[in-house]
Structure formats: structure tokens, C-alpha cells
Write an enzyme that holds these catalytic residues in place. Structure first.
Site, PDB file in Angstrom:
ATOM      1  CG  ASN A   7      -4.854  56.532  51.721  1.00  0.00           C
ATOM      2  OD1 ASN A   7      -3.822  56.600  51.106  1.00  0.00           O
ATOM      3  ND2 ASN A   7      -4.676  56.597  52.808  1.00  0.00           N
ATOM      4  NE  ARG A  94      -1.612  59.721  53.063  1.00  0.00           N
ATOM      5  CZ  ARG A  94      -0.885  58.995  53.493  1.00  0.00           C
ATOM      6  NH1 ARG A  94      -1.207  57.556  53.346  1.00  0.00           N
ATOM      7  NH2 ARG A  94       0.200  59.178  54.338  1.00  0.00           N
ATOM      8  CG  HIS A 183       2.052  61.700  60.002  1.00  0.00           C
ATOM      9  ND1 HIS A 183       3.444  61.515  61.059  1.00  0.00           N
ATOM     10  CD2 HIS A 183       1.741  60.635  59.526  1.00  0.00           C
ATOM     11  CE1 HIS A 183       3.526  60.050  60.992  1.00  0.00           C
ATOM     12  NE2 HIS A 183       2.694  59.524  60.032  1.00  0.00           N
ATOM     13  CD  GLU A 390      -4.084  61.154  58.282  1.00  0.00           C
ATOM     14  OE1 GLU A 390      -3.042  61.391  57.639  1.00  0.00           O
ATOM     15  OE2 GLU A 390      -4.228  59.952  58.870  1.00  0.00           O
TER      16      GLU A 390
END
Length: 404
Positions: A7, A94, A183, A390
Site C-alpha cells: 500500500n 492497493r 473503501h 484490507e
């Protein structure tokens, strides 16, 4: 499959390394973060599956140097978990915005990289660092499969009547003006986990997912497919957040520009950085807001009432959108740890079949490190708290994309 999840932010790289055991589960073998990239003093924290920790504070000039630190830690003789970076089979990235083009996790090639770059105008703060992480990883780990997992993808099942705005249609066709939602990785994870906890098939469950944190959103999910979500073309719409307004009359900005001389930059700063809870009572940390309210601060009490009222309105609206609701799930920093916000947000919804058990909601000080049901046994609508993950969801989607 060994999957490294990255990320990449503008000045940070957060990572987790998974040994995936099929498409559902995976063991976290190592994790950490490189922070303050490009500043005079950087920070690197790392820990492995055995609890060994490694910390370093030194300048990290760029993402290339940051990812090299990660690779060195993963293969270190003392605290590493790999003999060589060649053991990394896949990297899951991500990516915040995939627009309408990307509906699922996607293997990255030059064309996909260019498409992510083309979506920068829709996410100017997020897609550039996401793209930097992709380019760096493709260079430093060339033998690994690279997969982009998009925050917006989960919401691409919304019907046109939910994602369209009542602007001239040409703005949608020519400029991509529509609701995208964010999200999505979190909503996807908790939706599937909730169905497992309920012992029901995903296709049979209608639910409302509430991702409540400093940034917040809800999603109405019918049979595993998102049919509506509160965030819009940008992460400004919907619920009241830490520093963002959520929904408001856009003509306020015209008024402020005309009567108070606000510039575009000042209005952007106002609605994204100076509003929400911070704008009402001076703090965007709900712990501080609670403390202020308990000590008699009227504006803090007002901020809590406003936040909970907006949440309730969205819950009610999604009952109408779904027609039947089987469950509500809370997640993210506030959703998982703030029993008072959960209680206030569901207050008055008993007529819709929502009955919360106060003792369950407040168990463990209201903080949930593991999934737990907070509704009564006879509540027609089950209410759960499910901690989000996540990184695991990105690893799952990466595994699934490469095994398809």
C-alpha cells in the site's frame, strides 16, 4: 502462494507478506511500514511471524530506497522470512481509483499501468503514489506477478440509477462525472466474513456495511453485490467524517466565493481538511470528542449528535434501497472500537427490526479485536462488529486473479 501486499502512499509504504493457503486464508509471515519517505529523517518498522522486530530511523530518499529496505528485511539472515526475493510469487497493490474500466483485480502490464495513470485526475492524491509503488515493485521484483486491487471495483455493480448524478449526461460521457465509491476492499472483506459468521451463503444475504473511521462510508450490499454507497465521485460525500463535510448544499461554496472571497484552493481545504468533526468542535479524534462532550462541551455533544444522525439517515435510506435487510456490520477504527457511536447510530431503528444488546455492544470496553454479534438473539436484523483486514483481502484477490 507467497504474496507481498503493498500500500504505497505519497510518503509511505505499508506492507504485509502472506503465505496464502488457498484463496481464503493466509498466514502473515512479516509486516511493517516505511514512513516519511523523502524527508530528512525516515522511519522503518518491521516484524516477522515469530515476533522478531526491527526498527530503523534514517533518511529514505524515495520509494525505490523504501522498497529496497523491505526486500532487505524480508531476506535478512536474522529476522527475514525468505532466502531470496525470488520466493515472492506475487505482489498485490492497493490502487484507489480504477474508474469504470476496472471491475476486478487485474494483472499489471504496461497497458494497465498507463490506464491507472490516466485515472489520476479522479484521485490526484492517491493514484500517483499507488503507481509509484507499482513501478518500483515491477523493477525490483521483476519475476513476481503484479496485481492491482482497486478500492472502486467493489462498487462497480451499482446500477446507473444509483451511480449517476443529475448533471447534463454529457458530463458523465465526457468527464466521467458519477458516483464511484471507495473503501471497497474493506466492504468486500467484511461482507463476506459476515455471511460466514451468519452461516449463510453470500447470495442469500442483504446487508449494510458501515466502514466508520476518520474517513467513513456505508455500502448497501444485496447478495454480495454493492447496489449503493455513500462516497461519491470523490471521498467527500456521504457521512460526516473527521475533517470532511459529507453531504452538504453545494451552493454554499458559491455563496462563500461570492460573499467571502474564497478561492478554489480555500474551498477545497475547507470541505476536506477543516470541516466534519474538526470543524464543529475542534477535534477530529472521536476519543477527544467524547471526552469533551462528557465534560460539558456543547459543541462536542452537537458533533456527536450530528454524526450519529447522519449515520441513521443512511441506514434508513439503505433499508429502503435494499427492501430487505438481514444484517448490519460495523468495521474500521470507529466502527470496531466505539460502542457509543454504534449505539447512537442505531438509536430509533427498532421499528426496522434492529435491536442492540447493550451488554454485547459494550463488551471489552466496546472494542472488538475479533468478530462479535451485538444485537439481541431475537433481533430480526442481526448487527455485528467485524474487524476489517484490507491487506488479507488484497492478498485473497491477488491469489484469485492469478489462479483464475
Amino acid at each position: 502462494m507467497n504474496v507481498l501486499v503493498l500500500n504505497s502512499g505519497s510518503s509511505s509504504i505499508k506492507f504485509q507478506f502472506f503465505a496464502m493457503q488457498g484463496g481464503e486464508g493466509g498466514a502473515v509471515r512479516a509486516k511493517g511500514a516505511v514512513e516519511r519517505i523523502g524527508e530528512s529523517s525516515g522511519k522503518f518498522e518491521y516484524e516477522n511471524e515469530k515476533g522478531a522486530e526491527f526498527k530503523r530511523e534514517d533518511a529514505v530518499p524515495d520509494h525505490d530506497a523504501g522498497l529496497r529496505l523491505v526486500m532487505e528485511a524480508l531476506t535478512h539472515a536474522d529476522h527475514g522470512v525468505l532466502a531470496s526475493t525470488d520466493e515472492i510469487e506475487a505482489v498485490g497493490h492497493r490502487v484507489v481509483h480504477g474508474g469504470e474500466r476496472f471491475h476486478a483485480p487485474t494483472s499489471i502490464n504496461d497497458e494497465v499501468e498507463q490506464a491507472i495513470e490516466a485515472h489520476i485526475p479522479l484521485a490526484p492524491l492517491h493514484n500517483p503514489p499507488n503507481l509509484t509503488g507499482i513501478r518500483t515493485a515491477r523493477k525490483l521484483i521483476p519475476n513476481a506477478e503484479q496485481v492491482a486491487v482497486f478500492d472502486t471495483a467493489f462498487h462497480q455493480t451499482m446500477p446507473p440509477h444509483a451511480y449517476m448524478y443529475a448533471f447534463p449526461y454529457e458530463l458523465y460521457e465526457q468527464a466521467g462525472v458519477r458516483r464511484y465509491g471507495f473503501h471497497g476492499t474493506s466492504h468486500a472483506y467484511v461482507s463476506r466474513e459476515l455471511c460466514k459468521l451468519m452461516g449463510r451463503e453470500v447470495e442469500d444475504v442483504n446487508l449494510i456495511s458501515a466502514h466508520l473511521g476518520n474517513g467513513a462510508s456505508m455500502a448497501a450490499v444485496a447478495g454480495g453485490r454493492c447496489v449503493d454507497t455513500s462516497l461519491g465521485m470523490t471521498p467527500l460525500a456521504g457521512l460526516i467524517m473527521g475533517t470532511r463535510t459529507g453531504d452538504f448544499d453545494p451552493a454554499i461554496l458559491f455563496y462563500l466565493a461570492r460573499e467571502r472571497g474564497y478561492s478554489l484552493e480555500e474551498m477545497d481545504q475547507l470541505v476536506n481538511k477543516e470541516s466534519g468533526l474538526k470543524g464543529i468542535c475542534g477535534s477530529n479524534d472521536l476519543r477527544d470528542v467524547h471526552d469533551k462532550a462528557a465534560s460539558g462541551d456543547e459543541r462536542a455533544a452537537l458533533a456527536l449528535e450530528m454524526l450519529a444522525y447522519r449515520n441513521r439517515k443512511y441506514f434508513g435510506g439503505y433499508f429502503a434501497a435494499l427492501g430487505r435487510v438481514d444484517a448490519i456490520v460495523f468495521t474500521a477504527g470507529v466502527g470496531e472500537n466505539d460502542d457509543r457511536v454504534r449505539e447512537l447510530s442505531l438509536q430509533g431503528l427498532s421499528g426496522l427490526g434492529v435491536h442492540v444488546d447493550p451488554e454485547r455492544n459494550q463488551a471489552g470496553g466496546g472494542r472488538f479485536k475479533a468478530p462479535g454479534r451485538i444485537s439481541t438473539d431475537d433481533s430480526p436484523v442481526q448487527v455485528w462488529v467485524v474487524p476489517t483486514n484490507e491487506e488479507l483481502e488484497i492478498a485473497r484477490q491477488t491469489y484469485t486473479a492469478l489462479r483464475a
